[in-house]
Design a protein around this motif. Sequence first.
Motif, PDB file in Angstrom:
ATOM      1  N   ALA A  97      -7.308  -9.168 -13.048  1.00 27.86           N
ATOM      2  CA  ALA A  97      -8.041  -7.940 -12.713  1.00 27.86           C
ATOM      3  C   ALA A  97      -7.395  -7.208 -11.542  1.00 27.86           C
ATOM      4  CB  ALA A  97      -9.489  -8.286 -12.385  1.00 27.86           C
ATOM      5  N   LEU A  98      -6.821  -7.950 -10.588  1.00 23.63           N
ATOM      6  CA  LEU A  98      -6.191  -7.327  -9.423  1.00 23.63           C
ATOM      7  C   LEU A  98      -4.850  -6.689  -9.761  1.00 23.63           C
ATOM      8  CD1 LEU A  98      -6.889 -10.174  -6.810  1.00 23.63           C
ATOM      9  CD2 LEU A  98      -8.144  -8.032  -7.082  1.00 23.63           C
ATOM     10  N   ALA A  99      -4.148  -7.237 -10.777  1.00 26.22           N
ATOM     11  CA  ALA A  99      -2.818  -6.722 -11.129  1.00 26.22           C
ATOM     12  C   ALA A  99      -2.876  -5.525 -12.048  1.00 26.22           C
ATOM     13  CB  ALA A  99      -1.995  -7.827 -11.769  1.00 26.22           C
ATOM     14  N   GLY A 101      -2.829  -5.302 -15.302  1.00 24.76           N
ATOM     15  CA  GLY A 101      -1.959  -5.380 -16.465  1.00 24.76           C
ATOM     16  C   GLY A 101      -0.474  -5.336 -16.169  1.00 24.76           C
ATOM     17  N   ASP A 102      -0.083  -5.257 -14.917  1.00 27.61           N
ATOM     18  CA  ASP A 102       1.327  -5.227 -14.518  1.00 27.61           C
ATOM     19  C   ASP A 102       1.809  -6.664 -14.310  1.00 27.61           C
ATOM     20  OD1 ASP A 102       3.777  -5.031 -13.204  1.00 27.61           O
ATOM     21  OD2 ASP A 102       3.220  -3.187 -12.162  1.00 27.61           O
ATOM     22  N   ALA A 103       2.717  -7.135 -15.197  1.00 29.07           N
ATOM     23  CA  ALA A 103       3.170  -8.527 -15.137  1.00 29.07           C
ATOM     24  C   ALA A 103       3.911  -8.834 -13.844  1.00 29.07           C
ATOM     25  CB  ALA A 103       4.056  -8.839 -16.341  1.00 29.07           C
ATOM     26  N   ALA A 104       4.734  -7.895 -13.387  1.00 33.58           N
ATOM     27  CA  ALA A 104       5.484  -8.126 -12.143  1.00 33.58           C
ATOM     28  C   ALA A 104       4.533  -8.207 -10.952  1.00 33.58           C
ATOM     29  CB  ALA A 104       6.505  -7.010 -11.940  1.00 33.58           C
ATOM     30  N   LYS A 105       3.554  -7.303 -10.924  1.00 33.67           N
ATOM     31  CA  LYS A 105       2.577  -7.324  -9.839  1.00 33.67           C
ATOM     32  C   LYS A 105       1.733  -8.587  -9.905  1.00 33.67           C
ATOM     33  CE  LYS A 105      -0.969  -4.490  -7.600  1.00 33.67           C
ATOM     34  NZ  LYS A 105      -1.792  -3.255  -7.697  1.00 33.67           N
ATOM     35  N   TYR A 106       1.448  -9.058 -11.114  1.00 31.84           N
ATOM     36  CA  TYR A 106       0.678 -10.291 -11.305  1.00 31.84           C
ATOM     37  C   TYR A 106       1.376 -11.445 -10.598  1.00 31.84           C
ATOM     38  CZ  TYR A 106      -2.051 -13.774 -13.956  1.00 31.84           C
ATOM     39  OH  TYR A 106      -2.882 -14.802 -14.318  1.00 31.84           O
ATOM     40  N   ALA A 107       2.669 -11.609 -10.842  1.00 31.94           N
ATOM     41  CA  ALA A 107       3.426 -12.701 -10.228  1.00 31.94           C
ATOM     42  C   ALA A 107       3.497 -12.536  -8.716  1.00 31.94           C
ATOM     43  CB  ALA A 107       4.825 -12.758 -10.823  1.00 31.94           C
ATOM     44  N   GLN A 108       3.632 -11.295  -8.243  1.00 27.99           N
ATOM     45  CA  GLN A 108       3.708 -11.047  -6.804  1.00 27.99           C
ATOM     46  C   GLN A 108       2.390 -11.380  -6.115  1.00 27.99           C
ATOM     47  OE1 GLN A 108       4.841  -6.935  -6.828  1.00 27.99           O
ATOM     48  NE2 GLN A 108       7.039  -7.368  -6.983  1.00 27.99           N
ATOM     49  N   ILE A 109       1.262 -11.039  -6.750  1.00 26.03           N
ATOM     50  CA  ILE A 109      -0.043 -11.341  -6.159  1.00 26.03           C
ATOM     51  C   ILE A 109      -0.265 -12.848  -6.123  1.00 26.03           C
ATOM     52  CG2 ILE A 109      -2.536 -11.132  -6.484  1.00 26.03           C
ATOM     53  CD1 ILE A 109      -2.068  -8.324  -7.571  1.00 26.03           C
ATOM     54  N   ALA A 110       0.179 -13.552  -7.168  1.00 28.97           N
ATOM     55  CA  ALA A 110       0.037 -15.005  -7.190  1.00 28.97           C
ATOM     56  C   ALA A 110       0.808 -15.643  -6.034  1.00 28.97           C
ATOM     57  CB  ALA A 110       0.525 -15.555  -8.526  1.00 28.97           C
ATOM     58  N   SER A 111       2.015 -15.125  -5.763  1.00 27.50           N
ATOM     59  CA  SER A 111       2.800 -15.637  -4.624  1.00 27.50           C
ATOM     60  C   SER A 111       2.155 -15.271  -3.298  1.00 27.50           C
ATOM     61  CB  SER A 111       4.225 -15.094  -4.676  1.00 27.50           C
ATOM     62  OG  SER A 111       4.901 -15.551  -5.822  1.00 27.50           O
ATOM     63  N   LEU A 112       1.617 -14.066  -3.237  1.00 27.05           N
ATOM     64  CA  LEU A 112       0.934 -13.638  -2.019  1.00 27.05           C
ATOM     65  C   LEU A 112      -0.291 -14.505  -1.754  1.00 27.05           C
ATOM     66  CD1 LEU A 112       0.894 -11.561   0.262  1.00 27.05           C
ATOM     67  CD2 LEU A 112      -0.466 -10.057  -1.221  1.00 27.05           C
ATOM     68  N   ALA A 113      -0.965 -14.926  -2.824  1.00 30.37           N
ATOM     69  CA  ALA A 113      -2.123 -15.813  -2.667  1.00 30.37           C
ATOM     70  C   ALA A 113      -1.695 -17.147  -2.057  1.00 30.37           C
ATOM     71  CB  ALA A 113      -2.795 -16.039  -4.021  1.00 30.37           C
ATOM     72  N   LEU A 248      10.547 -13.356   0.972  1.00 36.87           N
ATOM     73  CA  LEU A 248       9.173 -13.148   1.411  1.00 36.87           C
ATOM     74  C   LEU A 248       8.330 -12.588   0.276  1.00 36.87           C
ATOM     75  CD1 LEU A 248       9.726 -11.530   4.935  1.00 36.87           C
ATOM     76  CD2 LEU A 248       8.801 -13.810   4.465  1.00 36.87           C
ATOM     77  N   PRO A 249       7.059 -13.004   0.181  1.00 38.14           N
ATOM     78  CA  PRO A 249       6.161 -12.385  -0.801  1.00 38.14           C
ATOM     79  C   PRO A 249       5.995 -10.902  -0.504  1.00 38.14           C
ATOM     80  CG  PRO A 249       5.210 -14.399   0.113  1.00 38.14           C
ATOM     81  CD  PRO A 249       6.407 -14.061   0.949  1.00 38.14           C
ATOM     82  N   SER A 250       5.581 -10.162  -1.498  1.00 37.35           N
ATOM     83  CA  SER A 250       5.390  -8.713  -1.342  1.00 37.35           C
ATOM     84  C   SER A 250       4.042  -8.456  -0.672  1.00 37.35           C
ATOM     85  CB  SER A 250       5.446  -8.030  -2.705  1.00 37.35           C
ATOM     86  OG  SER A 250       6.679  -8.265  -3.329  1.00 37.35           O
ATOM     87  N   PHE A 251       4.091  -8.126   0.613  1.00 37.84           N
ATOM     88  CA  PHE A 251       2.862  -7.858   1.348  1.00 37.84           C
ATOM     89  C   PHE A 251       2.393  -6.424   1.074  1.00 37.84           C
ATOM     90  CE2 PHE A 251       5.052 -11.147   3.802  1.00 37.84           C
ATOM     91  CZ  PHE A 251       4.061 -12.106   3.861  1.00 37.84           C
ATOM     92  N   GLY A 252       1.105  -6.188   1.306  1.00 41.19           N
ATOM     93  CA  GLY A 252       0.561  -4.846   1.122  1.00 41.19           C
ATOM     94  C   GLY A 252       0.095  -4.555  -0.286  1.00 41.19           C
ATOM     95  N   LEU A 253       0.178  -5.550  -1.174  1.00 39.67           N
ATOM     96  CA  LEU A 253      -0.267  -5.318  -2.548  1.00 39.67           C
ATOM     97  C   LEU A 253      -1.786  -5.239  -2.640  1.00 39.67           C
ATOM     98  CD1 LEU A 253       2.088  -7.791  -4.459  1.00 39.67           C
ATOM     99  CD2 LEU A 253       2.237  -5.297  -4.436  1.00 39.67           C
ATOM    100  N   LEU A 254      -2.470  -5.949  -1.755  1.00 39.74           N
ATOM    101  CA  LEU A 254      -3.925  -6.012  -1.802  1.00 39.74           C
ATOM    102  C   LEU A 254      -4.502  -5.823  -0.416  1.00 39.74           C
ATOM    103  CD1 LEU A 254      -4.445  -9.182  -4.060  1.00 39.74           C
ATOM    104  CD2 LEU A 254      -4.621  -6.805  -4.780  1.00 39.74           C
ATOM    105  N   GLU A 255      -5.727  -5.386  -0.376  1.00 42.32           N
ATOM    106  CA  GLU A 255      -6.472  -5.355   0.871  1.00 42.32           C
ATOM    107  C   GLU A 255      -6.966  -6.777   1.179  1.00 42.32           C
ATOM    108  OE1 GLU A 255      -6.830  -2.808   2.908  1.00 42.32           O
ATOM    109  OE2 GLU A 255      -5.636  -1.552   1.566  1.00 42.32           O
ATOM    110  N   PRO A 256      -7.150  -7.107   2.461  1.00 47.53           N
ATOM    111  CA  PRO A 256      -7.594  -8.462   2.805  1.00 47.53           C
ATOM    112  C   PRO A 256      -8.873  -8.886   2.098  1.00 47.53           C
ATOM    113  CG  PRO A 256      -6.840  -7.322   4.768  1.00 47.53           C
ATOM    114  CD  PRO A 256      -6.830  -6.316   3.654  1.00 47.53           C
TER     115      PRO A 256
END
Length: 577
Positions: A97-99, A101-113, A248-256
Motif C-alpha cells: 500500500a505504501l509503494a 504498485g511501484d516495484a522499485a519503490k517497494y524494494a526501497q521501502i522494505a530496505s528503509l524499514a 545507503l537505503p533511499s531516505f525520504g520515501l515515507l513520512e515517519p
Amino acid sequence: MSSGRKWRWIFLFPPATWLAHYHRAWLRSDVIAGITLAAYALPVSLAYATLAGLPPQIGIYGYMLGGIGYALLGSSRQLAVGPTSAISLMIAATVGALAGGDAAKYAQIASLAACAVALLCLIAWLFKLSVLVRLVSDSILVGFKAGAGLTIMMSQLPSLFGVAGGGHNFFDRAIKLAGQLGGINWLVLAIGSIALFLLLVGERRLPGRPVGLTIVALSIVVATLLGLPSLGVPVTGKIPEGLPAIGLPSFGLLEPHELFPLAAGCVLLAYIEGVSAARSFAAKHGYALDVRQEFLGLGAANLITAFGHGYPVAGGLSQSAVNDNAGARTPLALVICSTTLALCLLFFTGALTNLPKTVLAAIVFAAVYRLVDIRALLRMWQVSRIDFYAAAIALVSVLLLGILQGVLLAAIASIVLLLARASRPNVAFLGRLPGAGRYSDGARHEGVEPLVGIIAFRPEASLLYINAETILETVSDALLKSSDIRLVVCDLSASPYIDLAGARMLRDLHDKLASVHIAFCIVGAHAQLRDLLRAEGLAEKTDSATWLRSVDSVLGESKQSSDPRSEDPAGVLATRL
C-alpha cells in the motif's frame, strides 16, 4: 581510556569474549553447522522473499548479511538470523500500500524499514527497553503464532493451487480462493503436494538433514527435463548473479508516521521471537544471555541488511534449531553460513531458474504449520480460561487485521490483561488451622476454623491504584456479611509494593472502621511499605509496633483477650475506640 571503560566496551563486542576462549576443536563443528544452516537457509530464504513480495535473491541477502551483523554484536552463540515468515508477511501486507504498485519503490521501502528497525533497536538499547520481551505473554504469543501461521498458509494456498488468489486478510483470502477453485492448475497442485509431502516426511524421518535443499534440487531437475515452464508451471526465473551492491537505503520515501508502525511491529516481533529462542539455547548450553545486548545484535543485523538492500530480519527458532543440531558452538557458524551463501550467489544462481514457485509455497507451508499449536490452545482452555481468551484475542486480531496490526494489538492486549488481572487480586480471609497455632486462607484449606469477632485479610498482590478500590470493596462486603466484629487485621506480608492510592485505601478503611467502633491493625509490612504508611499518617492512626509482627503472633495474642476494651499490653488492638 580507563580500564573500567575499556572492559565495558569489550562487553559490548561479544566476539572479543568468545574468540578469546575459542578452542580449535570447535572449528570443525562451526564449519559443519554453517554449511548445514546455509543448506537450510537457501530454499527458505527464497520462499520467504517471495512471501514478502520481493525478488528471491533478497531473501538470500537477508540471511547472508543479517548473520554477519548478528555475529558481530549478538550475545547468543546458536541464534540464527534471517528473514522470517511473520515479518515477510508483515512486509507484504504493509509495503504494498505504501509503494503504490511501484516495484522499485517497494524494494526501497522494505530496505528503509530494515534501517528503521536498526534505529529503533539502538534507541531501545540506550533506554534499556528489554522489558519489551515481557509485553507479550506466552498465551498471547501462542494465539499470535497460530493466527500468523493460518494467515501465512492461506497466503500460500493460491500458489499451491496455481490460481491468482488475492485478498487483504485471512477471511478475504479464503473467500477469493473459494471463488477460484474452478480454475485449479492440477499439474501445479500435484507438484506442490508432492513437494509438501516429501518435506513433511523428510522432516520427521531425517531431522537435521538438508531435506528442503534436496527437494529444491530435485524439482529443478524435473522441471528442466520435463519442460514444466512451457506447460504453464510458474518458476522463479533468472536470479541475478553476484553479491548485493552495498549502499545507503533511499531516505525520504515515507513520512515517519508511515514508517514507524511497520518498524515498531518488526522490532517487537523480532525481539520477542529472537530472545525467546536465544534464551532456550543459552539455558541448554549453560551460558548467560544478555537480553539488552540482543538489541544491538538485532540492530546490527538489520543495519547491514539494509545496506545490502534487504528487508527486516530476525532470529527464529526453526533456523536456530538447525544451527544448534548441526553442532554450532559460536557465532562463527553464522559467518561460515554467510560465506557459503555468498558462494552460491556468485556461482550457482543460474541453477535456480527453473525452480517451481509451488515448491517455494510448499516450503513456506511446511515451515509454518507448527505455529498453529492446537494442544497449547486446548490446554489453556482446560487450565486457564483467561489465558485462552488472551490467545483467542491475538489469534482473531491477526486473522482479521493482519500481522502488523495483530502484533501491536497483541502487545496492547497483554498490557490490558495484565492490568485487568492486577485490578482483581485474590484477598485471602484467614482462619485458624486446628492444632497448629497458625492462620491460613479459609477458602483454600479445609477444616480452617473461622475467627470469632475478627476479620483478618491478606491481599495477595501489591496495593496499587488499579486494585485498591477492589480490595476495599471486598473487605467491606465481608464486613457486611459478619456481625459483632471487634477487630480487622490487614496482613501485608504478601504485598511487595504499595503506592499512594494503596496507602490511602488503608487510611480510608481505618476511618470507615473507626466510625463503627471497630479496631484496625496492620501487620507484616515490609520496609518500603512502612515508609509510605508513615507518610500517609497511618502511624498516628494505628500502632506501628504491630507493622513488623506476623499475623500469627497478633491473632494468637488477640485470642487471649475476650474483651476488646480490656487492657492490651501486647498492643494487639492498634486503635483505641
